[in-house]
Write a protein that holds these residues in place. Structure first.
Motif, PDB file in Angstrom:
ATOM      1  N   VAL A  41       0.841  -1.103   0.013  1.00 47.24           N
ATOM      2  CA  VAL A  41      -0.119  -0.004  -0.114  1.00 47.24           C
ATOM      3  C   VAL A  41       0.732   1.349  -0.041  1.00 47.24           C
ATOM      4  O   VAL A  41       0.631   2.227  -0.720  1.00 47.24           O
ATOM      5  N   GLU A  42       1.712   1.377   1.067  1.00 44.75           N
ATOM      6  CA  GLU A  42       2.712   2.629   0.788  1.00 44.75           C
ATOM      7  C   GLU A  42       3.413   2.829  -0.372  1.00 44.75           C
ATOM      8  O   GLU A  42       3.653   3.883  -0.763  1.00 44.75           O
ATOM      9  N   LEU A  43       4.120   1.707  -0.860  1.00 45.35           N
ATOM     10  CA  LEU A  43       4.838   1.812  -2.144  1.00 45.35           C
ATOM     11  C   LEU A  43       3.993   1.954  -3.280  1.00 45.35           C
ATOM     12  O   LEU A  43       4.596   2.827  -4.227  1.00 45.35           O
ATOM     13  N   LYS A  44       2.821   1.539  -3.326  1.00 47.81           N
ATOM     14  CA  LYS A  44       2.102   1.814  -4.506  1.00 47.81           C
ATOM     15  C   LYS A  44       1.528   3.581  -4.453  1.00 47.81           C
ATOM     16  O   LYS A  44       1.524   3.961  -5.621  1.00 47.81           O
ATOM     17  N   GLY A  45       1.325   3.791  -3.081  1.00 48.90           N
ATOM     18  CA  GLY A  45       1.162   5.231  -3.049  1.00 48.90           C
ATOM     19  C   GLY A  45       2.130   6.302  -3.503  1.00 48.90           C
ATOM     20  O   GLY A  45       2.068   7.173  -4.259  1.00 48.90           O
ATOM     21  N   TRP A  46       3.472   5.774  -3.303  1.00 47.17           N
ATOM     22  CA  TRP A  46       4.831   6.538  -3.717  1.00 47.17           C
ATOM     23  C   TRP A  46       4.900   6.596  -4.929  1.00 47.17           C
ATOM     24  O   TRP A  46       5.268   7.432  -5.714  1.00 47.17           O
ATOM     25  N   LEU A  47       4.691   5.342  -5.650  1.00 42.59           N
ATOM     26  CA  LEU A  47       4.694   5.036  -7.270  1.00 42.59           C
ATOM     27  C   LEU A  47       3.526   6.209  -7.764  1.00 42.59           C
ATOM     28  O   LEU A  47       4.195   6.960  -8.899  1.00 42.59           O
ATOM     29  N   GLY A  48       2.683   6.270  -7.006  1.00 43.42           N
ATOM     30  CA  GLY A  48       1.479   7.060  -7.793  1.00 43.42           C
ATOM     31  C   GLY A  48       2.055   8.598  -7.516  1.00 43.42           C
ATOM     32  O   GLY A  48       1.781   9.566  -8.688  1.00 43.42           O
ATOM     33  N   ASP A  49       2.800   8.892  -6.677  1.00 42.26           N
ATOM     34  CA  ASP A  49       3.195  10.495  -6.164  1.00 42.26           C
ATOM     35  C   ASP A  49       4.290  10.517  -7.259  1.00 42.26           C
ATOM     36  O   ASP A  49       4.610  11.770  -7.582  1.00 42.26           O
ATOM     37  N   GLN A  50       4.960   9.669  -8.027  1.00 42.42           N
ATOM     38  CA  GLN A  50       6.192   9.846  -8.924  1.00 42.42           C
ATOM     39  C   GLN A  50       5.351   9.925 -10.526  1.00 42.42           C
ATOM     40  O   GLN A  50       6.123  10.064 -11.204  1.00 42.42           O
ATOM     41  N   GLY A  51       4.055   9.708 -10.614  1.00 40.54           N
ATOM     42  CA  GLY A  51       3.584  10.004 -11.718  1.00 40.54           C
ATOM     43  C   GLY A  51       2.863   8.561 -12.408  1.00 40.54           C
ATOM     44  O   GLY A  51       2.403   8.580 -13.554  1.00 40.54           O
ATOM     45  N   ALA A  52       3.038   7.582 -11.652  1.00 36.11           N
ATOM     46  CA  ALA A  52       2.456   6.126 -11.969  1.00 36.11           C
ATOM     47  C   ALA A  52       0.966   6.321 -12.167  1.00 36.11           C
ATOM     48  O   ALA A  52       0.330   6.779 -11.298  1.00 36.11           O
TER      49      ALA A  52
END
Length: 212
Positions: free
Chosen positions: A76-87
């Motif tokens: 969950v946290e890593l997916k959120g981080w990826l989203g913050d990077q534009g994924a």
């Protein structure tokens, strides 16, 4: 139904083609020193699965997501981080350990791993994990990510990997995460010396494809 096609892309990066033709990338560090030149630019991607936040596993996940909008499987946290990077991560949060995500009949189950897991920029990326992928034909493949039993510098060495195979009761093993840097000095031949009797060690070269 066809078999599962597994292609090793060097380090811990894999391209997997499912029986129904879905293309899955796992830990897609596609510009690692061992990656084949022809595999550095994906033609398509339906799913990208990332075991933890270290940059040698996140790799090209964001770029692949921007280009193909695959389903992103990550804690969950890593997916959120990826989203913050534009994924393109969508609205559904990532699972936590023990959670399963079904993508068109392929099940991704997040399991425990013993490692560290900061994101590439040093921020919190959730805990590291392994991923068990159960394909449409029932074949299950365990991507251990970076983990250990008790030893090794970054992850487990061949001796500890042999213990892991005994604990898992695995029948086959594809070695990875070796030979990329001098510190990752273990080899498949060393693993064969420590693996339990009856376990088939499937040594692959970067770019090679096997069916399982």
């Amino acid at each position: 139904m066809p078999d599962v096609s597994v292609t090793w892309l060097g380090h811990s990066a894999f391209r997997v083609d499912s029986p129904n033709g879905k293309r899955v990338y796992v830990d897609p560090w596609l510009d690692n020193p061992k990656a084949p030149e022809g595999e550095k630019e994906p033609e398509r991607a339906d799913v990208v699965a990332v075991t933890h936040g270290h940059d040698d596993h996140v790799g090209s996940a964001v770029d692949i997501s921007k280009k193909f909008s695959p389903e992103i499987i990550a804690l969950v946290e890593l997916k959120g981080w990826l989203g913050d990077q534009g994924a393109n991560v969508g609205e559904m949060p990532g699972p936590n350990k023990g959670g399963t995500v079904d993508v068109d009949g392929i099940k991704f189950t997040i399991v425990n791993a013993f490692h560290s897991g900061a994101a590439p920029d040093g921020s919190y990326g959730g805990e590291p994990c392994g991923i068990v992928i159960t394909f449409e034909n029932g074949t299950a493949v365990y991507f251990a990510g970076d983990t250990c039993v008790f030893g090794g510098h970054f992850t487990m060495d061949p001796r500890e990997a042999g213990v892991a195979l005994e604990l898992l009761g695995a029948r086959q093993c594809i070695p990875c995460h070796y030979g990329t840097f001098p510190l990752l000095a273990g080899t498949p031949d060393e693993l064969r010396q420590h693996a339990p009797d009856g376990v088939e060690i499937l040594e692959m070269q970067p770019g090679q494809t096997l069916t399982v």
